[in-house]
Design an enzyme around this catalytic site. Structure first.
Site, PDB file in Angstrom:
ATOM      1  N   SER A 153       0.723  -1.342  -0.026  1.00 38.87           N
ATOM      2  CA  SER A 153      -0.132   0.200   0.248  1.00 38.87           C
ATOM      3  C   SER A 153       0.721   1.196  -0.018  1.00 38.87           C
ATOM      4  O   SER A 153       0.437   2.260  -0.085  1.00 38.87           O
ATOM      5  CB  SER A 153      -0.812   0.121   1.346  1.00 38.87           C
ATOM      6  OG  SER A 153      -0.105  -0.323   2.405  1.00 38.87           O
ATOM      7  N   HIS A 180      -2.614  -3.181  -5.936  1.00 38.48           N
ATOM      8  CA  HIS A 180      -3.112  -2.558  -4.383  1.00 38.48           C
ATOM      9  C   HIS A 180      -4.428  -2.866  -4.191  1.00 38.48           C
ATOM     10  O   HIS A 180      -5.178  -2.037  -4.709  1.00 38.48           O
ATOM     11  CB  HIS A 180      -2.667  -1.116  -4.183  1.00 38.48           C
ATOM     12  CG  HIS A 180      -2.929  -0.763  -2.803  1.00 38.48           C
ATOM     13  ND1 HIS A 180      -3.507   0.528  -2.405  1.00 38.48           N
ATOM     14  CD2 HIS A 180      -3.193  -1.399  -1.686  1.00 38.48           C
ATOM     15  CE1 HIS A 180      -3.684   0.626  -1.382  1.00 38.48           C
ATOM     16  NE2 HIS A 180      -3.652  -0.413  -0.695  1.00 38.48           N
ATOM     17  N   GLU A 221      -5.426  -0.410  -7.270  1.00 37.87           N
ATOM     18  CA  GLU A 221      -4.421   0.353  -7.897  1.00 37.87           C
ATOM     19  C   GLU A 221      -3.457  -0.588  -8.621  1.00 37.87           C
ATOM     20  O   GLU A 221      -2.873  -1.271  -7.940  1.00 37.87           O
ATOM     21  CB  GLU A 221      -3.784   1.474  -6.623  1.00 37.87           C
ATOM     22  CG  GLU A 221      -4.703   2.392  -6.139  1.00 37.87           C
ATOM     23  CD  GLU A 221      -3.865   3.120  -5.446  1.00 37.87           C
ATOM     24  OE1 GLU A 221      -4.128   4.269  -5.627  1.00 37.87           O
ATOM     25  OE2 GLU A 221      -3.448   2.715  -4.288  1.00 37.87           O
ATOM     26  N   ASN A 243      -3.946   5.852  -0.744  1.00 35.62           N
ATOM     27  CA  ASN A 243      -3.364   6.050   0.636  1.00 35.62           C
ATOM     28  C   ASN A 243      -2.732   7.546   0.944  1.00 35.62           C
ATOM     29  O   ASN A 243      -2.591   7.913   2.072  1.00 35.62           O
ATOM     30  CB  ASN A 243      -2.452   4.832   0.738  1.00 35.62           C
ATOM     31  CG  ASN A 243      -3.339   3.638   1.378  1.00 35.62           C
ATOM     32  OD1 ASN A 243      -4.494   4.040   1.792  1.00 35.62           O
ATOM     33  ND2 ASN A 243      -2.545   2.692   1.215  1.00 35.62           N
TER      34      ASN A 243
END
Length: 282
Positions: free
Chosen positions: A119, A140, A152, A190
């Site tokens: 992440s 991700h 992602e 994130n």
């Protein structure tokens, strides 16, 4: 590239979730972890998740059973040798991930793709661990994997177009929406989300509002489906801290410094849902 067998390294919350959605999509899965006990916990987690889906009429009992039958287990990396695509889902620790990638590089056939479910860690840095970094990519997923639609897909500087295209195709096959994200610390989601959670922890630590009030405020005032502190508990406070540390190390910007309360709770072992205690008690 035709893919039928997917390898998953790590039978924890994320790894078991990825295994579940792959199996439900009709793919054969080899789930790898360091012990039979860890693998059994992953199977138990998937079984409970599938049973919930059956109880909500989202799945038939036969479909749930068939999905579990598609999952094999192994404790040695060599058990992944016949996989077409392997997703590493270990903890957010660069050295741990690099060690796993070296093992995979040694046992997988040349055409197999290796992805990481990191992440926050640099895909380019991890790819450099492999003899053929062109076959490496970031994939991700978001927690809980069976529910969240987004993946992602992150290319390192070495990642080939063929690897990227095959990864996007896999994401679509398992019912996910893929977004193409540049390799940058925290990627897109994130980098926005985790500092917001960290700021919510600062607000709690400073006594501006209680955990319940902070979460209610963000749900009712910002239309978030879950409050930031409850979300931190769901993600795992250790994971939140690890991502903040990576962001701070990469950008060297004080806006990414971890909240002292976050560090203290992780030190105490209060990691959220997975330990039964975080900002809330479970």
């Amino acid at each position: 590239m035709e893919m039928q067998r997917i390898g998953i390294v790590g039978a924890g919350q994320m790894g078991s979730g990825i295994a579940q959605v792959c199996a439900l999509a009709g793919l054969d899965v080899t789930l790898n972890d360091v012990s039979e006990a860890a693998l059994q916990r992953g199977i138990d987690r998937m079984t409970a998740s599938l049973e919930r889906m059956v109880s909500k009429d989202k799945l038939s009992a036969a479909e749930a059973s068939a999905a579990l039958m598609r999952i094999e287990r192994c404790v040695e990396p060599g058990g992944l040798a016949d996989c077409d695509f392997v997703i590493e889902g270990a903890t957010e620790n660069v050295r741990v991930k690099q060690a796993i990638l070296r093992q995979l590089d040694a046992v997988l056939r040349p055409g197999a793709i290796i992805a990481t479910n990191t992440s926050s860690v640099s895909i380019t840095k991890l790819a450099a661990t492999l003899d053929d970094p062109a076959r490496f990519i970031g994939m991700h997923f978001f927690n809980p994997v069976p529910v969240m639609e987004l993946v992602e897909v992150i290319r390192g500087i070495q990642t080939s177009d063929a690897t990227f295209e095959a990864t996007v195709a896999l994401a679509r096959r398992i019912g996910k929406t893929a977004i193409d994200v540049r390799n940058s610390s925290g990627f897109a989601v994130n980098r926005i989300l985790v500092p917001m959670i960290n700021e919510a922890i600062f607000v709690l630590h400073e006594g501006v509002a209680s955990a319940e009030e902070i979460d209610a405020g963000m749900k009712l005032g910002a239309n978030h489906p879950i409050g930031p502190l409850a979300l931190a508990d769901l993600i795992g406070l250790d994971t939140v801290l690890a991502i903040m540390d990576v962001l701070y190390g990469e950008f060297n910007d004080s806006k990414y410094r971890s909240a002292p309360l976050l560090k203290e709770m992780v030190a105490a072992g209060y990691l959220g849902r997975k330990t039964g205690r975080g900002f809330y008690t479970y």
